[in-house]
Scaffold this active site. Structure first.
Site, short mmCIF file in Angstrom:
data_model
loop_
_atom_site.label_atom_id
_atom_site.label_comp_id
_atom_site.label_asym_id
_atom_site.label_seq_id
_atom_site.Cartn_x
_atom_site.Cartn_y
_atom_site.Cartn_z
CB ILE A 34 -0.99 0.03 1.18
CG1 ILE A 34 -0.26 -0.12 2.53
CG2 ILE A 34 -2.04 -1.05 1.02
CD1 ILE A 34 -1.18 0.00 3.74
N GLY A 37 8.42 4.05 -0.31
CA GLY A 37 9.12 5.30 -0.10
C GLY A 37 10.58 5.10 0.21
N GLY A 38 11.20 6.20 0.61
CA GLY A 38 12.63 6.19 0.86
C GLY A 38 13.02 5.31 2.03
CG MET A 39 12.20 6.18 5.70
SD MET A 39 11.18 6.94 6.94
CE MET A 39 10.94 5.58 8.04
CB THR A 41 7.88 -1.87 0.91
OG1 THR A 41 8.94 -1.64 -0.02
CG2 THR A 41 6.61 -2.18 0.14
CB VAL A 42 3.70 0.71 4.01
CG1 VAL A 42 2.60 0.46 5.05
CG2 VAL A 42 4.72 1.69 4.56
CE LYS A 57 7.12 2.91 6.71
NZ LYS A 57 7.35 4.35 6.86
CG ASP A 153 11.55 13.35 6.74
OD1 ASP A 153 11.89 14.42 6.18
OD2 ASP A 153 11.12 12.37 6.10
#
Length: 198
Positions: A34, A37-39, A41-42, A57, A153
């Site tokens: 869903i 991103g940079g950190m 996958t969710v 995550k 952030d």
């Protein structure tokens, strides 16, 4: 849309393959991706022990530097532990933290809603409502500061607004560590700040 989708992707992180539906991460069963991103996958995942869906995550780390990976894992683990101790209506609830194939995973409250950035773009509410949304996010940040967590952030992409209108801040203190631009220095306010430390 459910849970936040982060548009920024770091070039220096591990592009782990997407997990298929039905994959197991700890006790959780993956249902669908869903967010990306940079950190990390969710995924939407199912927790069979508690019969509920969660946001799961899996956090990326730099594959070229084993020392960085190990320190990042430890740091993420401490942060998730601290965040799990924080019960506040304007901070996403963390349910669990663990390891999967040498990567940290964090199981969180699944928010049915969208990011604050998307909410503002779609609706552009009146100024009093905009201020109300940001004040709620500020209350979440203040509660985190009370347990020695700094977000590092904060931006509209890291704030979720549920269909019920409730604001939740997500992704505390992780982005700079994943990008490697702080040499994995102190995670929170004070180098050993933990409430029990995502």
């Amino acid at each position: 849309m459910t849970i936040s989708q982060h548009p920024t992707v770091c070039a220096d992180v591990d592009p782990a393959p997407e997990l298929p539906r039905g994959a197991r991460v700890g006790r959780y069963i993956v249902l669908e991706r869903i967010g990306e991103g940079g950190m990390g996958t969710v995924y939407r995942a199912y927790d069979p022990d508690l019969d509920r869906n969660v946001a799961l995550k899996l956090v990326r780390a730099d594959p070229r530097n084993p020392d960085h990976r190990a320190r990042l894992r430890n740091r993420l683990w401490r942060e998730a532990q601290t965040l799990a101790q924080l019960a506040h209506p304007n901070v996403v609830a963390v349910h669990d933290v663990g390891m999967h194939d040498d990567r940290v995973f964090v199981a969180m409250e699944l928010v049915d809603g969208t990011t604050l950035r998307q909410r503002l773009a779609d609706e552009w509410p009146a100024l009093p409502r905009i201020l109300e949304l940001f004040r709620a996010a500020g209350r979440g940040l203040a509660a985190a500061h009370d347990v020695a967590l700094i977000h590092r952030d904060f931006k509209p992409d890291n704030v979720l607004v549920g269909r019920d209108g409730r604001v939740r801040v997500v992704d505390f203190g992780l982005a700079r560590a994943v990008a490697g631009d702080d040499s994995l220095g102190p995670l929170a306010i004070g180098s050993d700040a933990t409430a029990s430390g995502a």
